[in-house]
Scaffold this motif. Structure first.
Motif, mmCIF file in Angstrom:
data_model
loop_
_atom_site.group_PDB
_atom_site.id
_atom_site.type_symbol
_atom_site.label_atom_id
_atom_site.label_comp_id
_atom_site.label_asym_id
_atom_site.label_seq_id
_atom_site.Cartn_x
_atom_site.Cartn_y
_atom_site.Cartn_z
ATOM 1 N N PHE A 82 39.681 50.175 22.583
ATOM 2 C CA PHE A 82 39.728 51.186 23.638
ATOM 3 C C PHE A 82 40.954 52.068 23.445
ATOM 4 N N ASP A 83 40.794 53.343 23.796
ATOM 5 C CA ASP A 83 41.924 54.249 23.632
ATOM 6 C C ASP A 83 42.946 54.027 24.749
ATOM 7 N N ARG A 84 44.025 54.766 24.669
ATOM 8 C CA ARG A 84 45.177 54.495 25.541
ATOM 9 C C ARG A 84 44.952 54.885 26.996
ATOM 10 N N ARG A 85 43.856 55.545 27.289
ATOM 11 C CA ARG A 85 43.543 55.833 28.696
ATOM 12 C C ARG A 85 43.080 54.598 29.444
ATOM 13 N N VAL A 86 42.687 53.567 28.704
ATOM 14 C CA VAL A 86 42.077 52.387 29.307
ATOM 15 C C VAL A 86 43.071 51.230 29.292
ATOM 16 N N ASP A 87 43.329 50.674 30.456
ATOM 17 C CA ASP A 87 44.236 49.537 30.606
ATOM 18 C C ASP A 87 43.398 48.272 30.762
ATOM 19 N N ILE A 88 43.542 47.330 29.824
ATOM 20 C CA ILE A 88 42.855 46.047 29.918
ATOM 21 C C ILE A 88 43.759 45.092 30.696
ATOM 22 N N VAL A 89 43.345 44.703 31.897
ATOM 23 C CA VAL A 89 44.137 43.806 32.751
ATOM 24 C C VAL A 89 43.508 42.426 32.640
ATOM 25 N N ASN A 90 44.044 41.621 31.724
ATOM 26 C CA ASN A 90 43.420 40.333 31.431
ATOM 27 C C ASN A 90 43.948 39.264 32.385
ATOM 28 N N CYS A 91 43.111 38.882 33.336
ATOM 29 C CA CYS A 91 43.470 37.871 34.333
ATOM 30 C C CYS A 91 42.839 36.514 34.031
ATOM 31 N N ALA A 92 42.176 36.396 32.867
ATOM 32 C CA ALA A 92 41.543 35.127 32.506
ATOM 33 C C ALA A 92 42.596 34.025 32.447
ATOM 34 N N ARG A 93 42.142 32.810 32.726
ATOM 35 C CA ARG A 93 43.052 31.671 32.818
ATOM 36 C C ARG A 93 42.467 30.496 32.047
ATOM 37 N N ALA A 94 43.228 29.966 31.093
ATOM 38 C CA ALA A 94 42.783 28.790 30.359
ATOM 39 C C ALA A 94 42.545 27.638 31.323
ATOM 40 N N GLY A 95 41.431 26.944 31.151
ATOM 41 C CA GLY A 95 41.103 25.807 31.997
ATOM 42 C C GLY A 95 40.355 26.140 33.270
ATOM 43 N N ALA A 96 40.081 27.420 33.510
ATOM 44 C CA ALA A 96 39.418 27.821 34.758
ATOM 45 C C ALA A 96 37.904 27.727 34.615
ATOM 46 N N SER A 97 37.274 27.302 35.678
ATOM 47 C CA SER A 97 35.831 27.457 35.828
ATOM 48 C C SER A 97 35.594 28.566 36.837
ATOM 49 N N SER A 98 34.363 28.960 37.005
ATOM 50 C CA SER A 98 34.078 30.003 37.991
ATOM 51 C C SER A 98 34.482 29.543 39.388
ATOM 52 N N ARG A 99 34.427 28.226 39.629
ATOM 53 C CA ARG A 99 34.835 27.679 40.926
ATOM 54 C C ARG A 99 36.346 27.743 41.095
ATOM 55 N N THR A 100 37.104 27.190 40.122
ATOM 56 C CA THR A 100 38.549 27.086 40.313
ATOM 57 C C THR A 100 39.241 28.439 40.220
ATOM 58 N N PHE A 101 38.703 29.370 39.451
ATOM 59 C CA PHE A 101 39.296 30.705 39.381
ATOM 60 C C PHE A 101 39.316 31.338 40.769
ATOM 61 N N SER A 102 38.241 31.113 41.514
ATOM 62 C CA SER A 102 38.164 31.647 42.869
ATOM 63 C C SER A 102 38.997 30.814 43.838
#
Length: 261
Positions: free
Chosen positions: A36-56
């Motif tokens: 992606f070009d510099r206009r796009v900011d990738i905000v990576n909030c992923a977390r190692a060890g998370a499931s869809s339940r625990t992330f929430s």
């Protein structure tokens, strides 16, 4: 140039930004900015060890919803930890996993942002006969169902990875995953075999497919993407945050008591 558009990633260790002490382990979200070009900011909030339940449950989705703005995007990618047997992590593919995914989709839309579901890639696991496992297929199928039911764009990284790993075979697929001999990397002096997590080559391949799909499905404007066909990324293209900065970001991107979990 000032960032104008944002893509948030809600996910697990397959998409997470890894810290320097875990290199060469790499999530595909860590490689996504390459496309992606510099206009796009990738905000990576992923977390190692998370499931869809625990992330929430641990306030990570709430942090995204407090910060996401109309017109932003949320890539939602879970499944590998949802499939684990531990009760506090696990969701059933055709039960509460679907309910949890809808929470992300509905949350994004409540902020006038755009949700996109992205299935997880398959593991590098072959049986004694050389057949590739299909350990996460039910979660990819369930995510596809939610995409149809909620009219949400769906990127099928799962079946794409199956196709890749099958074509590459056991030995070829190993080059995309963490399989280190003793002394090969200073972070793992005794060697390390991890058939679930990618090295830069695998992360770049998966990130390229995600970026290509976002454009091909007309989810994002095509002029946002760059280098989709580039094959000669240097070894320095993928970088890792120092551990202190990584830990600070992990603590910051949560609401409530989930920062240390």
């Amino acid at each position: 140039m000032q960032h104008t558009y944002r893509i948030f990633i809600a996910g697990d260790s397959t998409s997470v930004d890894r810290e320097m002490s875990r290199a060469p382990m790499t999530g595909w979200g860590q490689a996504l900015p390459l496309f992606f070009d510099r206009r796009v900011d990738i905000v990576n909030c992923a977390r190692a060890g998370a499931s869809s339940r625990t992330f929430s449950e641990r306030g990570r989705l709430d942090w995204i919803l407090e910060n996401i703005a109309p017109g932003d995007y949320m890539l939602i990618s879970f499944g590998i930890n949802d499939a684990k047997p531990e009760k506090w992590l696990r969701t059933e593919a055709f039960g509460d996993f679907r309910t949890c995914l809808r929470r992300f989709v509905d949350g994004a839309r409540s902020r006038n942002a755009h949700p996109v579901l992205v299935s997880t890639h398959e593991r590098d696991t072959y049986d004694v006969h050389g057949n590739l496992s299909r350990e996460h297929v039910e979660y990819a199928m369930a995510m596809s169902d939610v995409a149809v039911e909620t009219s949400t764009p769906y990127i099928d990284l799962y079946h794409q990875s199956l196709s890749w790993w099958t074509d590459l075979g056991d030995e070829g697929t190993r080059s995309f995953f963490v399989h280190l001999r003793p002394g090969e990397h200073p972070n793992y002096p005794d060697g390390f075999d991890d058939p679930g997590h990618l090295v830069p080559a695998g992360a770049i391949a998966c990130a390229r497919f995600v970026a290509y799909s976002l454009v091909a499905q007309q989810i994002v404007p095509p002029n946002w993407a760059v280098d989709l066909d580039r094959q000669d990324f240097p070894a320095t293209a993928v970088t890792w945050l120092d551990d202190e900065t990584h830990a600070a970001l992990t603590r910051a991107r949560t609401v409530g008591a989930g920062a240390e979990l």
